[in-house]
Enzyme design. Sequence first.
Site, PDB file in Angstrom:
ATOM      1  N   GLY A  51       0.844  -1.188   0.000  1.00  0.00           N
ATOM      2  CA  GLY A  51       0.000   0.000   0.000  1.00  0.00           C
ATOM      3  C   GLY A  51       0.878   1.235   0.000  1.00  0.00           C
ATOM      4  N   SER A 130      -1.635  10.448   6.170  1.00  0.00           N
ATOM      5  CA  SER A 130      -2.104  11.515   7.058  1.00  0.00           C
ATOM      6  C   SER A 130      -2.860  10.993   8.266  1.00  0.00           C
ATOM      7  CB  SER A 130      -2.963  12.500   6.268  1.00  0.00           C
ATOM      8  OG  SER A 130      -4.026  11.824   5.632  1.00  0.00           O
TER       9      SER A 130
END
Length: 177
Positions: A51, A130
């Site tokens: 990922g 984030s």
Amino acid sequence: MTDTHATTVLAVRHQGKVVMASDGQVTLGQVVVKHQAKKVRRMYGDRVLAGFAGSAADGFALFARFESKLDAHRGNLERAAVELAKEWRTDRVLRRLEAMLLVADPGAMYLLSGTGDLIEPDDGIMGIGSGGAFAMAAARALVAQSPLPPRDIVEHAMAIAADLCIYTNAHLTLEEI
């Protein structure tokens, strides 16, 4: 071009399985431009999960590079990760990529970055992007305090991250091996 903020990716190795998920949100500046991006994928005959967080184009470039390293090293996750980290740090073009890569199989997990970072978590839990710290904290608490299977842990932790991080949504891509 405005700053691109994109993503939360979480991986959990627990109970003999590895589960990785990412949210689907892509943001340019203060605008959400996509809700269902796929930032997690299976590699090497469905034996490795990868990922990315960061720039989408850079993330896909890293997927391709990492997959070629996996092929070259016959699926050896550690060797492929080390080789990509070395190349990423020394190659002038690769150093400019604005993304991080999280890779895992049932035996190991690594975080790779363009600064040469190659980090293996102590507890089999790693989050990037984030909302990565939110998701990672939630997953650690769930692993320590509940009998939930890894898939449920990842789903709950990602939901918590989506509630806290404005750059993370609840549209998940989730893979398990």
